[in-house]
Design a protein around this motif. Structure first.
Motif, PDB file in Angstrom:
ATOM      1  N   SER A   8       2.312   7.982 -10.789  1.00  0.00           N
ATOM      2  CA  SER A   8       3.052   6.967 -10.037  1.00  0.00           C
ATOM      3  C   SER A   8       3.022   7.321  -8.558  1.00  0.00           C
ATOM      4  CB  SER A   8       4.512   6.900 -10.511  1.00  0.00           C
ATOM      5  OG  SER A   8       4.589   6.493 -11.854  1.00  0.00           O
ATOM      6  N   PRO A   9       3.266   6.349  -7.672  1.00  0.00           N
ATOM      7  CA  PRO A   9       3.332   6.667  -6.243  1.00  0.00           C
ATOM      8  C   PRO A   9       4.441   7.669  -5.940  1.00  0.00           C
ATOM      9  CG  PRO A   9       3.126   4.295  -6.578  1.00  0.00           C
ATOM     10  CD  PRO A   9       3.384   4.894  -7.923  1.00  0.00           C
ATOM     11  N   LEU A  10       4.233   8.442  -4.889  1.00  0.00           N
ATOM     12  CA  LEU A  10       5.263   9.353  -4.404  1.00  0.00           C
ATOM     13  C   LEU A  10       6.412   8.565  -3.793  1.00  0.00           C
ATOM     14  CD1 LEU A  10       2.872  11.766  -2.496  1.00  0.00           C
ATOM     15  CD2 LEU A  10       4.094  12.339  -4.605  1.00  0.00           C
ATOM     16  N   GLU A  11       7.571   9.202  -3.746  1.00  0.00           N
ATOM     17  CA  GLU A  11       8.692   8.687  -2.967  1.00  0.00           C
ATOM     18  C   GLU A  11       8.912   9.654  -1.810  1.00  0.00           C
ATOM     19  OE1 GLU A  11      12.544   6.842  -4.619  1.00  0.00           O
ATOM     20  OE2 GLU A  11      13.088   8.927  -4.220  1.00  0.00           O
ATOM     21  N   PHE A  12       9.091   9.129  -0.615  1.00  0.00           N
ATOM     22  CA  PHE A  12       9.371   9.965   0.545  1.00  0.00           C
ATOM     23  C   PHE A  12      10.879   9.946   0.801  1.00  0.00           C
ATOM     24  CE2 PHE A  12       4.960   8.535   1.289  1.00  0.00           C
ATOM     25  CZ  PHE A  12       4.346   9.776   1.353  1.00  0.00           C
ATOM     26  N   ARG A  13      11.476  11.151   0.880  1.00  0.00           N
ATOM     27  CA  ARG A  13      12.918  11.267   1.071  1.00  0.00           C
ATOM     28  C   ARG A  13      13.216  12.064   2.336  1.00  0.00           C
ATOM     29  NH1 ARG A  13      15.471   9.200  -3.195  1.00  0.00           N
ATOM     30  NH2 ARG A  13      17.473   9.947  -2.411  1.00  0.00           N
ATOM     31  N   HIS A  33      -5.450  17.823  -4.650  1.00  0.00           N
ATOM     32  CA  HIS A  33      -5.327  18.687  -5.818  1.00  0.00           C
ATOM     33  C   HIS A  33      -5.670  17.979  -7.122  1.00  0.00           C
ATOM     34  CE1 HIS A  33      -3.836  22.433  -4.118  1.00  0.00           C
ATOM     35  NE2 HIS A  33      -3.149  21.712  -3.260  1.00  0.00           N
ATOM     36  N   GLY A  34      -5.999  16.700  -7.068  1.00  0.00           N
ATOM     37  CA  GLY A  34      -6.507  16.021  -8.252  1.00  0.00           C
ATOM     38  C   GLY A  34      -5.516  15.153  -8.992  1.00  0.00           C
ATOM     39  N   GLY A  35      -4.255  15.134  -8.549  1.00  0.00           N
ATOM     40  CA  GLY A  35      -3.268  14.295  -9.218  1.00  0.00           C
ATOM     41  C   GLY A  35      -3.328  12.833  -8.819  1.00  0.00           C
ATOM     42  N   GLY A  36      -3.989  12.526  -7.698  1.00  0.00           N
ATOM     43  CA  GLY A  36      -4.105  11.147  -7.240  1.00  0.00           C
ATOM     44  C   GLY A  36      -2.841  10.577  -6.623  1.00  0.00           C
ATOM     45  N   TYR A  37      -1.853  11.433  -6.346  1.00  0.00           N
ATOM     46  CA  TYR A  37      -0.551  10.925  -5.878  1.00  0.00           C
ATOM     47  C   TYR A  37      -0.650  10.267  -4.511  1.00  0.00           C
ATOM     48  CZ  TYR A  37       1.784  13.154  -9.808  1.00  0.00           C
ATOM     49  OH  TYR A  37       2.203  13.492 -11.073  1.00  0.00           O
ATOM     50  N   TYR A  38      -1.362  10.878  -3.583  1.00  0.00           N
ATOM     51  CA  TYR A  38      -1.434  10.287  -2.246  1.00  0.00           C
ATOM     52  C   TYR A  38      -2.208   8.973  -2.265  1.00  0.00           C
ATOM     53  CZ  TYR A  38       0.875  13.932   0.456  1.00  0.00           C
ATOM     54  OH  TYR A  38       1.814  14.777   0.984  1.00  0.00           O
ATOM     55  N   ASP A  39      -3.300   8.905  -3.015  1.00  0.00           N
ATOM     56  CA  ASP A  39      -4.047   7.646  -3.084  1.00  0.00           C
ATOM     57  C   ASP A  39      -3.182   6.534  -3.666  1.00  0.00           C
ATOM     58  OD1 ASP A  39      -6.468   8.545  -1.989  1.00  0.00           O
ATOM     59  OD2 ASP A  39      -7.113   9.381  -3.903  1.00  0.00           O
ATOM     60  N   ARG A  40      -2.457   6.814  -4.741  1.00  0.00           N
ATOM     61  CA  ARG A  40      -1.575   5.799  -5.330  1.00  0.00           C
ATOM     62  C   ARG A  40      -0.497   5.373  -4.338  1.00  0.00           C
ATOM     63  NH1 ARG A  40      -2.252   9.333  -9.754  1.00  0.00           N
ATOM     64  NH2 ARG A  40      -3.355   8.335 -11.481  1.00  0.00           N
ATOM     65  N   THR A  41       0.050   6.351  -3.630  1.00  0.00           N
ATOM     66  CA  THR A  41       1.139   6.061  -2.689  1.00  0.00           C
ATOM     67  C   THR A  41       0.655   5.200  -1.540  1.00  0.00           C
ATOM     68  OG1 THR A  41       2.156   8.182  -3.251  1.00  0.00           O
ATOM     69  CG2 THR A  41       2.893   7.112  -1.218  1.00  0.00           C
ATOM     70  N   LEU A  42      -0.453   5.583  -0.939  1.00  0.00           N
ATOM     71  CA  LEU A  42      -0.961   4.843   0.222  1.00  0.00           C
ATOM     72  C   LEU A  42      -1.385   3.433  -0.168  1.00  0.00           C
ATOM     73  CD1 LEU A  42      -2.984   7.765   1.843  1.00  0.00           C
ATOM     74  CD2 LEU A  42      -0.783   6.843   2.601  1.00  0.00           C
ATOM     75  N   ALA A  43      -1.889   3.270  -1.397  1.00  0.00           N
ATOM     76  CA  ALA A  43      -2.260   1.935  -1.864  1.00  0.00           C
ATOM     77  C   ALA A  43      -1.048   1.062  -2.119  1.00  0.00           C
ATOM     78  CB  ALA A  43      -3.101   2.042  -3.137  1.00  0.00           C
ATOM     79  N   ALA A  47      15.497   7.555   0.396  1.00  0.00           N
ATOM     80  CA  ALA A  47      14.121   7.090   0.270  1.00  0.00           C
ATOM     81  C   ALA A  47      13.755   6.223   1.474  1.00  0.00           C
ATOM     82  CB  ALA A  47      13.944   6.301  -1.020  1.00  0.00           C
ATOM     83  N   VAL A  48      12.604   6.505   2.074  1.00  0.00           N
ATOM     84  CA  VAL A  48      12.167   5.784   3.273  1.00  0.00           C
ATOM     85  C   VAL A  48      10.690   5.446   3.165  1.00  0.00           C
ATOM     86  CG1 VAL A  48      13.900   6.789   4.830  1.00  0.00           C
ATOM     87  CG2 VAL A  48      11.729   7.988   4.449  1.00  0.00           C
ATOM     88  N   ILE A  49      10.263   4.508   3.999  1.00  0.00           N
ATOM     89  CA  ILE A  49       8.846   4.168   4.122  1.00  0.00           C
ATOM     90  C   ILE A  49       8.358   4.750   5.442  1.00  0.00           C
ATOM     91  CG2 ILE A  49       7.169   2.308   4.339  1.00  0.00           C
ATOM     92  CD1 ILE A  49       9.010   0.588   2.620  1.00  0.00           C
ATOM     93  N   PRO A  50       7.399   5.673   5.425  1.00  0.00           N
ATOM     94  CA  PRO A  50       7.006   6.368   6.651  1.00  0.00           C
ATOM     95  C   PRO A  50       6.113   5.537   7.566  1.00  0.00           C
ATOM     96  CG  PRO A  50       5.705   7.134   4.811  1.00  0.00           C
ATOM     97  CD  PRO A  50       6.715   6.186   4.232  1.00  0.00           C
ATOM     98  N   LEU A  84       2.060   1.286  -0.546  1.00  0.00           N
ATOM     99  CA  LEU A  84       2.960   1.033   0.574  1.00  0.00           C
ATOM    100  C   LEU A  84       2.792  -0.388   1.100  1.00  0.00           C
ATOM    101  CD1 LEU A  84       2.668   4.405   2.561  1.00  0.00           C
ATOM    102  CD2 LEU A  84       4.645   3.586   1.249  1.00  0.00           C
ATOM    103  N   PRO A  85       3.869  -1.041   1.527  1.00  0.00           N
ATOM    104  CA  PRO A  85       3.769  -2.421   2.006  1.00  0.00           C
ATOM    105  C   PRO A  85       2.970  -2.554   3.290  1.00  0.00           C
ATOM    106  CG  PRO A  85       5.988  -1.560   2.344  1.00  0.00           C
ATOM    107  CD  PRO A  85       5.273  -0.575   1.486  1.00  0.00           C
ATOM    108  N   CYS A  86       2.980  -1.511   4.121  1.00  0.00           N
ATOM    109  CA  CYS A  86       2.193  -1.489   5.352  1.00  0.00           C
ATOM    110  C   CYS A  86       1.510  -0.133   5.448  1.00  0.00           C
ATOM    111  CB  CYS A  86       3.066  -1.702   6.586  1.00  0.00           C
ATOM    112  SG  CYS A  86       3.883  -3.302   6.648  1.00  0.00           S
ATOM    113  N   ARG A  87       0.286  -0.135   5.897  1.00  0.00           N
ATOM    114  CA  ARG A  87      -0.434   1.130   6.024  1.00  0.00           C
ATOM    115  C   ARG A  87       0.146   1.942   7.177  1.00  0.00           C
ATOM    116  NH1 ARG A  87      -5.913   3.377   5.130  1.00  0.00           N
ATOM    117  NH2 ARG A  87      -6.307   4.898   6.786  1.00  0.00           N
ATOM    118  N   PRO A  88       0.598   3.179   6.907  1.00  0.00           N
ATOM    119  CA  PRO A  88       1.056   4.041   7.986  1.00  0.00           C
ATOM    120  C   PRO A  88      -0.138   4.673   8.692  1.00  0.00           C
ATOM    121  CG  PRO A  88       1.180   5.215   5.925  1.00  0.00           C
ATOM    122  CD  PRO A  88       0.703   3.821   5.592  1.00  0.00           C
ATOM    123  N   ARG A  89       0.137   5.418   9.741  1.00  0.00           N
ATOM    124  CA  ARG A  89      -0.898   6.254  10.330  1.00  0.00           C
ATOM    125  C   ARG A  89      -1.044   7.469   9.417  1.00  0.00           C
ATOM    126  NH1 ARG A  89      -1.041   8.354  16.642  1.00  0.00           N
ATOM    127  NH2 ARG A  89      -3.276   8.843  16.678  1.00  0.00           N
TER     128      ARG A  89
END
Length: 230
Positions: free
Chosen positions: A128-133, A178-188, A156-159, A190-195
């Motif tokens: 699942s996507p990460l949550e940023f806290r 590391h192979g878990g795919g967490y960042y790819d899922r998270t970035l996909a 929880a915030v959107i960066p 997010l409602p707006c692409r961060p930097r």
């Protein structure tokens, strides 16, 4: 079988203009769709190659003496300051170091003094996507997945900016994680692409990570030697 490189004509690799987050979510779980035998073999070849490379690169990273690693981390932090500039009012998602990653804790703890908000990633569920806290100096942490510390509280915030550690990286700013795919899922998701800024050591550079359709490129990769940008 030789592993094929990326082919933009076939949609290998994403750019910030490649559709909305809703359109990208199916890409971060390639097993969820129907693949041809050739595509499946290619993904299996890439997966095996990445597994071997991760082990090699993590060992290389962990072999860096602690004093040298601190020096390299300081240089990376200074380059982050040069590249990101004024962060006033921004939410910056960073990370706590794991298995020899650059240690940016001092840089993260200074963000509130620059009127920015710091946040850390939290795994809330497998695949699942990460949550940023939100998190700040002195606030409690608890063990998370892989025993990485995560905020015990926070909001929880959107960066606006995501600082992502790399196991390896290539000149096109694709990140091997590391192979878990967490960042790819998270970035996909997010409602707006961060930097998006990848950080790591120069010695972790690869000719290519053989990016697949679900790999999300960074806007830049920062190492102690400087910056690579798309």
């Amino acid at each position: 079988m030789a592993i094929p490189g990326p082919n933009p004509a076939n949609g290998d690799g994403l750019t910030e203009d490649d559709g909305s987050p809703a359109c990208l979510m199916h890409l971060v779980d390639p097993g969820s769709g129907t693949l041809s035998d050739e595509d499946l073999r290619q993904q299996q070849d890439v997966k095996r190659w990445r597994t071997v490379e991760r082990e090699r690169l993590v060992a290389l990273r962990q072999a860096i003496p602690a004093a040298e690693r601190r020096s390299l981390s300081d240089r990376i932090a200074r380059e982050l300051d040069r590249q990101l500039g004024d962060l006033s009012g921004r939410i910056v998602a960073a990370y706590l170091p794991f298995r020899g990653e650059p240690d940016l804790r001092a840089w993260i703890e200074e963000l509130p003094r620059r009127t920015a908000t710091a946040a850390l990633p939290v795994v809330v569920a497998p695949r699942s996507p990460l949550e940023f806290r939100t998190w700040g100096r002195g606030e409690p942490l608890r063990p998370g997945v892989w025993n990485i510390s995560v905020p015990a509280g926070g909001t929880a915030v959107i960066p606006d900016v995501v600082i992502a550690p790399v196991v390896g990286y290539d000149a096109a700013c694709y990140r091997l994680g590391h192979g878990g795919g967490y960042y790819d899922r998270t970035l996909a998701a997010l409602p707006c692409r961060p930097r998006i800024v990848g950080v790591g050591y120069e010695r972790l550079a690869l000719h290519t990570i053989f990016p697949q359709a679900y790999d999300v490129p960074m806007d830049m990769i920062i190492t102690e030697a400087g910056v690579s940008a798309r």
